[in-house]
Design a protein around this motif. Sequence first.
Motif, PDB file in Angstrom:
ATOM      1  N   THR A   1       0.822  -1.226   0.000  1.00 57.21           N
ATOM      2  CA  THR A   1       0.000   0.000   0.000  1.00 57.21           C
ATOM      3  C   THR A   1       0.853   1.271   0.000  1.00 57.21           C
ATOM      4  N   PRO A   2       1.839   1.403   0.913  1.00 59.98           N
ATOM      5  CA  PRO A   2       2.674   2.608   0.832  1.00 59.98           C
ATOM      6  C   PRO A   2       3.456   2.715  -0.466  1.00 59.98           C
ATOM      7  N   THR A   3       3.768   1.557  -1.069  1.00 55.31           N
ATOM      8  CA  THR A   3       4.460   1.573  -2.365  1.00 55.31           C
ATOM      9  C   THR A   3       3.589   2.250  -3.416  1.00 55.31           C
ATOM     10  N   ILE A   4       2.330   1.819  -3.522  1.00 57.76           N
ATOM     11  CA  ILE A   4       1.426   2.394  -4.519  1.00 57.76           C
ATOM     12  C   ILE A   4       1.166   3.869  -4.219  1.00 57.76           C
TER      13      ILE A   4
ATOM     14  N   ASP B   1       8.509   5.932   0.986  1.00 57.61           N
ATOM     15  CA  ASP B   1       9.571   5.000   0.624  1.00 57.61           C
ATOM     16  C   ASP B   1      10.210   4.421   1.885  1.00 57.61           C
ATOM     17  N   VAL B   2      10.407   5.273   2.904  1.00 55.65           N
ATOM     18  CA  VAL B   2      10.967   4.818   4.184  1.00 55.65           C
ATOM     19  C   VAL B   2      10.011   3.822   4.846  1.00 55.65           C
ATOM     20  N   VAL B   3       8.724   4.165   4.876  1.00 52.90           N
ATOM     21  CA  VAL B   3       7.706   3.286   5.466  1.00 52.90           C
ATOM     22  C   VAL B   3       7.678   1.942   4.743  1.00 52.90           C
ATOM     23  N   ARG B   4       7.735   1.982   3.433  1.00 50.07           N
ATOM     24  CA  ARG B   4       7.736   0.752   2.624  1.00 50.07           C
ATOM     25  C   ARG B   4       8.904  -0.146   2.996  1.00 50.07           C
TER      26      ARG B   4
ATOM     27  N   MET C   1       4.572   4.859  10.636  1.00 50.52           N
ATOM     28  CA  MET C   1       4.976   6.269  10.683  1.00 50.52           C
ATOM     29  C   MET C   1       5.073   6.768  12.122  1.00 50.52           C
ATOM     30  N   GLN C   2       4.058   6.427  12.923  1.00 47.46           N
ATOM     31  CA  GLN C   2       4.046   6.872  14.327  1.00 47.46           C
ATOM     32  C   GLN C   2       5.261   6.357  15.088  1.00 47.46           C
ATOM     33  N   GLU C   3       5.592   5.068  14.875  1.00 48.35           N
ATOM     34  CA  GLU C   3       6.747   4.489  15.574  1.00 48.35           C
ATOM     35  C   GLU C   3       8.052   5.129  15.120  1.00 48.35           C
ATOM     36  N   ILE C   4       8.193   5.369  13.836  1.00 46.22           N
ATOM     37  CA  ILE C   4       9.410   6.020  13.318  1.00 46.22           C
ATOM     38  C   ILE C   4       9.558   7.421  13.906  1.00 46.22           C
ATOM     39  N   ILE C   5       8.457   8.177  13.892  1.00 46.85           N
ATOM     40  CA  ILE C   5       8.489   9.559  14.417  1.00 46.85           C
ATOM     41  C   ILE C   5       8.781   9.550  15.908  1.00 46.85           C
ATOM     42  N   ARG C   6       8.154   8.626  16.660  1.00 45.30           N
ATOM     43  CA  ARG C   6       8.360   8.560  18.109  1.00 45.30           C
ATOM     44  C   ARG C   6       9.805   8.216  18.457  1.00 45.30           C
TER      45      ARG C   6
END
Length: 327
Positions: free
Chosen positions: A194-197, A251-254, A274-279
């Motif tokens: 999904t994040p890829t698309i 791209d990072v999330v993917r 995204m939330q975990e990366i930001i936190r």
Amino acid sequence: MGNGVREGQVDFKQQDVEPLTSTHLPAEGNQEKKKVLNSLMSGALAGAVAKTAVAPLDRTKIMFQVSSKRFSAKEAYRLIYRTYLNEGFWSLWRGNSATMVRVIPYAAIQFCAHEEYKQLLGSYYGFQGKALTPFPRFIAGSLAGTTAAMLTYPLDMVRARMAVTPKEMYSNIVHVFIRISREEGLKTLYRGFTPTILGVIPYAGLSFFTYETLKKLHADHSGKSQPSPPERLLFGACAGLIGQSASYPLDVVRRRMQTAGVMGHTYSSILLTMQEIIREEGLIRGLYKGLSMNWVKGPIAVGISFTTFDLTQILLRKLQHSTNVER
């Protein structure tokens, strides 16, 4: 008598037209097949050349994207140098075979689909044979990228796994498929889809839009129908810079979702990832980690890709034309 003459004339015309129609349609069909084949071949070569040129930078970027280490140019250089010392020069291209397996069909489909979507949208909007206006230009690029991503996604997943794991873990591409299927399930091959698309839509759309727009502006202002190879590289570089900057957080999330199984994380959705990366790492340092490397790698790769595609297309047309003349 008069009616007989008129009927004879009608019959003559019908007999005269039918052979022209029957010989004309196969010729058009052959031309269309050649055009599609040219696009596929040119796209495949463009993708292979571009990705191989930037493979060491690409692998380094992925390794930072999937870890919590802070990115900097100095750290990136150290990682490349340590990899070279510990694993050898060719290890910098580890995962490139998987990249080629993915990128060759991906680029071939994307460039070919773009040419077809341009033609379809041109017919729909009434621009047949002319440059598309901005909105259809963006839509053609987005649809081309989406089509290619949908058809080749599992190969991208495999390539990401090979890039971030030691060579002892996966011996080859087939081994990656087998282990993921057995240990994590077939659904894992589409983890991060999904994040890829969502990322491909702005990336491919803006990339093709920017490149085509710059070529059109160049033709309008210079009076030349085609830009030179260095100009094509520059236009492609601008396209890559804009496209990748717009879609980079996805791209990072993917990458995080693709490599979760081997990096000790569990990411269940885009928002939670995204939330975990930001936190853990912060908004800019996390979601835009490695972007500065992409500003080096991306424009080079996209510039080479667009230029290789255009020049290969021109070469193939010339070869076909010279063959037809000889016949």
